[in-house]
Design a protein around this motif. Structure first.
Motif, mmCIF file in Angstrom:
data_model
loop_
_atom_site.group_PDB
_atom_site.id
_atom_site.type_symbol
_atom_site.label_atom_id
_atom_site.label_comp_id
_atom_site.label_asym_id
_atom_site.label_seq_id
_atom_site.Cartn_x
_atom_site.Cartn_y
_atom_site.Cartn_z
ATOM 1 N N GLU A 1 38.577 41.295 41.313
ATOM 2 C CA GLU A 1 38.882 42.523 40.569
ATOM 3 C C GLU A 1 39.648 43.558 41.396
ATOM 4 O O GLU A 1 40.274 44.450 40.848
ATOM 5 C CB GLU A 1 37.580 43.131 40.020
ATOM 6 N N HIS B 1 35.956 34.825 38.052
ATOM 7 C CA HIS B 1 36.246 35.482 39.341
ATOM 8 C C HIS B 1 36.735 34.446 40.354
ATOM 9 O O HIS B 1 37.733 34.639 41.059
ATOM 10 C CB HIS B 1 34.972 36.138 39.902
ATOM 11 N N TRP C 1 43.506 39.445 37.090
ATOM 12 C CA TRP C 1 42.106 39.276 36.690
ATOM 13 C C TRP C 1 41.957 39.500 35.189
ATOM 14 O O TRP C 1 41.257 38.762 34.500
ATOM 15 C CB TRP C 1 41.214 40.235 37.482
#
Ligand code: NAP
Ligand code: HSE
Length: 348
Positions: free
Chosen positions: A107, A198, A214
């Motif tokens: 992120e 992720h 992301w």
């Protein structure tokens, strides 16, 4: 100083977090012959009962003290808030940082970019725990142009799906995955597919496109929360299995990344992954198919990769090399996103 060899040249390790993985790391460090020692350990609650290998006198709630009294920082607290802030402060102060935190890397990659370029950030444990993926994708596999990647990246979901195959209720299977130390502090990250997303984002940036977003991966992420023993068993009637798979493959001239529960036919190389075992299938033009499997979650397997990174950091060997530019999207290449794959059920 506690744990490890103490001497004038010994390096000081500041540990952020002593939960599932941090405690296991303390145990491995206690058994290793390091010219380094854990000086301080950041926790929320120093009074909490912990394994005997955790140096109790080093426990503190003072994050500044941990950063000040360390040469190398190991971040095992998780989350994208304080963990990120402390890592960036340590890196900016010239320290090497080891982390297992895939959420923060996926992120907030750009914030860490200068330190990735400098080789002072280490994160093998962030993807598939102690089973090497970051190393191969930022090293040996760079000799081939990537074509596609498919991977089982979440031990909790894999464990739950195996339990559903055996007829267990979803909530009981998740409780057991938590007890075994596989799940995230917030297990909706596992069940919703976001933890796998992720990890897929990190792998994608290392091998396919350094700018993989992301948000784009998240938008193509589906979890397993809607699956039941009946759905899972029906899939098994054909001999295959339902698994949560992250994929990167060429589509319409660009790299596409997605995480979804799919049907894997029995002959598929990833269909054998059970319990907390993960698997990664990489396809490159020169190297062909490469399969990497092993434990993808759990205290000891994760601490194993953290310790390996710590050894590199202490020896001042550089961390994984970031990818400089997007790999060419193969033209006329017929991607086979898992052969006979079915997306099962509605997104959860
Ligand atoms: P965990 O068991 O929840 O441990 C977290 C530790 O960090 C605890 O010691 C906790 O303190 C401390 N902590 C959390 N927030 C804090 C805060 N605000 N201030 C001070 N201390 C804080 O987590 P884990 O399973 O070890 O996972 C740690 C990291 O490794 C996460 O990034 C996770 O995604 C990653 N990881 C985990 C696994 C796995 O299999 N578990 C595998 C690969 C990667 P207290 O003990 O006082 O609560
Ligand atoms: N919660 C994660 C999983 C831990 O279940 O795979 C390992 O990254």
């Amino acid at each position: 100083m506690t744990r490890g060899r103490v001497g004038t040249s010994a390096k000081r390790i500041g540990l952020l977090g002593a939960g599932t993985v941090g405690s296991a790391l303390c145990e491995l460090i206690g058994e290793a012959d390091l010219n380094a020692a854990i000086t301080q350990v950041l926790v929320r609650d120093p009074e909490k009962a912990r394994a005997g290998c955790v140096p109790h006198r080093a426990l503190t709630t003072d994050a500044d003290a941990v950063l000040e009294n360390s040469d190398v920082v190991v971040e095992l607290m998780g989350g994208t808030g304080l963990a990120s802030e402390l890592m960036l402060r340590a890196l900016a102060a010239g320290k090497r940082v080891v982390t297992a935190n895939k959420a923060v890397l996926a992120e907030q990659w750009d914030a860490f970019s200068p330190f990735l370029e400098a080789g002072t950030l280490y994160f093998e444990a962030a993807v598939m725990a102690g089973t090497p993926t970051v190393g191969p994708l930022s090293g040996a596999l760079r000799g081939s142009k990537p074509q596609e990647l498919h991977a089982i990246l979440n031990g909790t979901c894999n464990y739950i799906l195996g339990e559903l195959e055996a007829g267990a209720e979803f909530k009981d299977a998740l409780n057991e995955a938590q007890r075994l130390g596989y799940a995230e502090a917030d297990p909706s990250l596992d069940v919703g597919g976001f933890d796998a997303a992720h990890k897929l984002t990190i792998l994608g940036r290392l091998a396919f496109d350094p700018a993989l977003s992301w948000e784009a991966v998240k938008a193509n992420t589906h979890g397993i929360g809607h699956l039941t023993p009946a759905i899972v068993k029906e899939a098994m009637e054909d001999g295959g299995r339902l698994r949560l798979v992250g994929s990167i493959y060429p589509e319409e001239g660009r790299w596409r990344a997605a995480v979804r529960p799919v049907y894997l036919p029995p002959e598929h190389p990833l269909s054998g992954s059970a319990s907390n075992r993960n698997g990664l299938l990489f396809k490159g033009d020169a190297v062909g198919e490469v399969l990497i499997t092993g434990a993808g979650a759990g205290a000891a397997p994760t601490a194993s990769a953290v310790l390996a990174d710590l050894l590199d950091a202490l020896a001042e060997r550089p961390g994984p090399r970031p990818l400089q530019r997007s790999a060419p999207v193969p033209e006329g290449y017929e991607a086979q996103p898992l052969g006979e794959v079915l997306l099962v059920g509605e997104p959860s």
